[in-house]
Write an enzyme that holds these catalytic residues in place. Structure first.
Site, PDB file in Angstrom:
ATOM      1  N   ASP A  27       0.825  -1.222   0.000  1.00 25.59           N
ATOM      2  CA  ASP A  27       0.000   0.000   0.000  1.00 25.59           C
ATOM      3  C   ASP A  27       0.852   1.262   0.000  1.00 25.59           C
ATOM      4  O   ASP A  27       0.425   2.307   0.485  1.00 25.59           O
ATOM      5  CB  ASP A  27      -0.946   0.024   1.212  1.00 25.59           C
ATOM      6  CG  ASP A  27      -1.789  -1.229   1.311  1.00 25.59           C
ATOM      7  OD1 ASP A  27      -2.474  -1.549   0.327  1.00 25.59           O
ATOM      8  OD2 ASP A  27      -1.750  -1.891   2.356  1.00 25.59           O
TER       9      ASP A  27
ATOM     10  N   LYS B  57       1.606 -29.445  -6.492  1.00 19.37           N
ATOM     11  CA  LYS B  57       1.291 -29.893  -7.852  1.00 19.37           C
ATOM     12  C   LYS B  57      -0.154 -30.357  -7.973  1.00 19.37           C
ATOM     13  O   LYS B  57      -0.472 -31.303  -8.689  1.00 19.37           O
ATOM     14  CB  LYS B  57       2.233 -31.012  -8.307  1.00 19.37           C
ATOM     15  CG  LYS B  57       3.615 -30.548  -8.741  1.00 19.37           C
ATOM     16  CD  LYS B  57       4.524 -30.265  -7.581  1.00 19.37           C
ATOM     17  CE  LYS B  57       4.978 -31.552  -6.909  1.00 19.37           C
ATOM     18  NZ  LYS B  57       5.904 -31.271  -5.783  1.00 19.37           N
TER      19      LYS B  57
ATOM     20  N   HIS C  74      -3.891  -1.930  -6.548  1.00 17.13           N
ATOM     21  CA  HIS C  74      -3.267  -0.643  -6.809  1.00 17.13           C
ATOM     22  C   HIS C  74      -4.358   0.337  -7.212  1.00 17.13           C
ATOM     23  O   HIS C  74      -5.184   0.047  -8.080  1.00 17.13           O
ATOM     24  CB  HIS C  74      -2.241  -0.761  -7.945  1.00 17.13           C
ATOM     25  CG  HIS C  74      -1.035  -1.553  -7.575  1.00 17.13           C
ATOM     26  ND1 HIS C  74      -0.252  -2.213  -8.499  1.00 17.13           N
ATOM     27  CD2 HIS C  74      -0.476  -1.806  -6.368  1.00 17.13           C
ATOM     28  CE1 HIS C  74       0.741  -2.824  -7.869  1.00 17.13           C
ATOM     29  NE2 HIS C  74       0.618  -2.586  -6.579  1.00 17.13           N
TER      30      HIS C  74
ATOM     31  N   ALA D 278      -4.606  -7.960  -3.084  1.00 17.43           N
ATOM     32  CA  ALA D 278      -4.277  -6.562  -2.816  1.00 17.43           C
ATOM     33  C   ALA D 278      -4.538  -5.792  -4.094  1.00 17.43           C
ATOM     34  O   ALA D 278      -4.857  -6.378  -5.126  1.00 17.43           O
ATOM     35  CB  ALA D 278      -2.818  -6.411  -2.363  1.00 17.43           C
TER      36      ALA D 278
END
Length: 433
Positions: free
Chosen positions: A12, A145, A40, A38
């Site tokens: 942030d 996997k 932007h 998160a």
């Protein structure tokens, strides 16, 4: 030229803003790790864009954007995110967005597991502060996997892919039934879900590593975009209160799909004060009273881009920032949101920690950080609007003194300073990119 933009603290820090500006002169922007846990926030075209998966360069028409090998991708979230920015006039096609065939798919059960486990832990006060978007479980299954990669969506009719899908589902149903008493999921429904995602996204899925190799060979400018910050790195962050991927610049070429390449520049992004989303030690919030923190939160708009949760806030933490700067090996520093501090008569800065009678100046994420209290130095504020400043010399003397104090504490020059939310509201000093 290959440049990584990374966070020095908890995330942030304003990386999206810096990437958006660098994208003006870039050819390619690549997200190299993380998922949609998160975001932007970028202000452009007189609109606010919150990007969780798409690289910030998507707001520039001539930039090619890539979701790299190191990411975990929630396909439904990606489709919705594309639709949302298209509604705001942003062009998104296979010509300007490419998805790595090696990126890991966040499967439908990953969010279910995340929410069930966080709810269970919350009953005992041991929750991690997860965004409940399934990131840890997608990465866990990647290393076991037991998940698909995006390239598998192009081969769903092949017996090998279908057999692997059945194996994964059987194992997951055992986990969900045995641990959380959930009803089993059906294979036909899972296959149908995969087919629907393939129908939507197949034109975007390519060998992005080969594309990047060729772009660099042609001398193009490539920017690598990190999510979160050094304190959330799976290896070097404040474990276990970390993300599930490597957020540091050294991982950038690997997560982008070009492991043999070296960075030309690493830009470390700092905020002019400290913020933190999620659980875990955060010494900075011990520095000032709640009324001070609430005022800072209000003026800084400190609410999570992905979740809307109020961020934990505090003064600039030089101890943690020196550690994050070392992890990121940044040769350039961008300082964001300096303008938010303009309303303060005095501005606190954390210059050290105390543990009992012992003063501490080095940050160690595996220490019991809850035992530390901050040592605070008060600096004079400038109490005037700086959003119109376009050169460093135009800043008030107290604002310049604040920046130079941070430089002295970090032992590193700050070359970029944002003084407002708009694209044009920034200034540079020294040698920027």
């Amino acid at each position: 030229m290959l440049t990584a933009v990374t966070g020095i603290n908890w995330g942030d820090e304003g990386k999206g803003r810096v990437i958006d500006l660098l994208a003006e002169n870039a050819d390619v922007v690549v997200r190299y790790q993380g998922g949609n846990n998160a975001g932007h926030t970028v202000v452009a075209k007189q609109q606010k864009f919150v990007l969780n998966l798409l690289p910030s360069g998507i707001l520039h028409e001539n930039v090619i954007c890539i979701l790299g090998d190191g990411m975990v991708v929630d396909l439904e979230h990606l489709t919705n995110e594309i639709a949302q920015i298209r509604e705001k006039g942003v062009v998104v096609t296979p010509n300007n967005l490419k998805l790595s065939k090696r990126a890991t798919i966040s499967m439908p059960w990953h969010k279910i597991q995340d929410e069930l486990e966080e709810t269970r832990l919350a009953k005992t006060g041991a929750a991690f502060g997860s965004t409940k978007r399934g990131i840890a479980y997608a990465y866990s299954d990647k290393y076991r996997k037991k998940t698909l990669r995006l390239g598998d969506l192009l081969h769903l009719k092949e017996e090998s892919v279908q057999n692997r899908l059945k194996m994964m589902l059987e194992a997951k149903n055992l986990e969900l039934a045995g641990c959380y008493y959930q009803e089993p999921m059906s294979y036909p429904a899972l296959l149908s879900w995969c087919e629907a995602q393939a129908a939507e996204l197949w034109p975007y899925i390519v060998d992005t590593g080969a594309y990047l190799e060729e772009a660099l060979k042609e001398g193009k400018r490539v920017v690598l975009e990190a999510q979160l910050g050094a304190m959330r790195d799976i290896d070097y962050g404040i474990f276990p209160y970390t993300s599930s991927s490597s957020t540091i610049s050294a991982y950038g070429p690997i997560g982008a799909g070009i492991p043999g390449k070296q960075l030309d520049h690493a830009v470390g992004v700092l905020k002019a004060y400290s913020t933190c989303v999620g659980a875990g030690p955060f010494t900075a919030e011990k520095a000032m009273p709640e009324s001070w923190m609430e005022l800072l939160r209000k003026f800084g708009g400190e609410y999570g881009a992905a979740t809307g949760r109020p961020r934990r806030v505090g003064p600039f933490d030089a101890v943690a920032s020196r550690y994050g700067l070392k992890c990121q090996n940044a040769d350039k520093i961008a300082l964001t949101k300096l303008d938010v501090l303009s309303m303060m008569k005095e501005i606190p800065v954390i210059v050290g920690y105390k543990k009992g009678n012992q003063e501490v100046t080095d940050f160690d994420p595996i220490e019991d950080l809850e035992e530390y209290v901050p040592i605070v130095r008060m600096l004079p504020g400038w109490q005037t609007d700086i959003s119109g400043c376009v050169t460093y010399d135009e800043l008030p003397d107290a604002a310049k003194a604040y920046v130079e104090t941070l430089e002295d504490l970090l032992q590193h020059e700050i070359q970029f300073i944002s003084v407002g939310a708009e694209r044009s509201q920034y200034l540079t000093k020294g040698e920027w990119l």
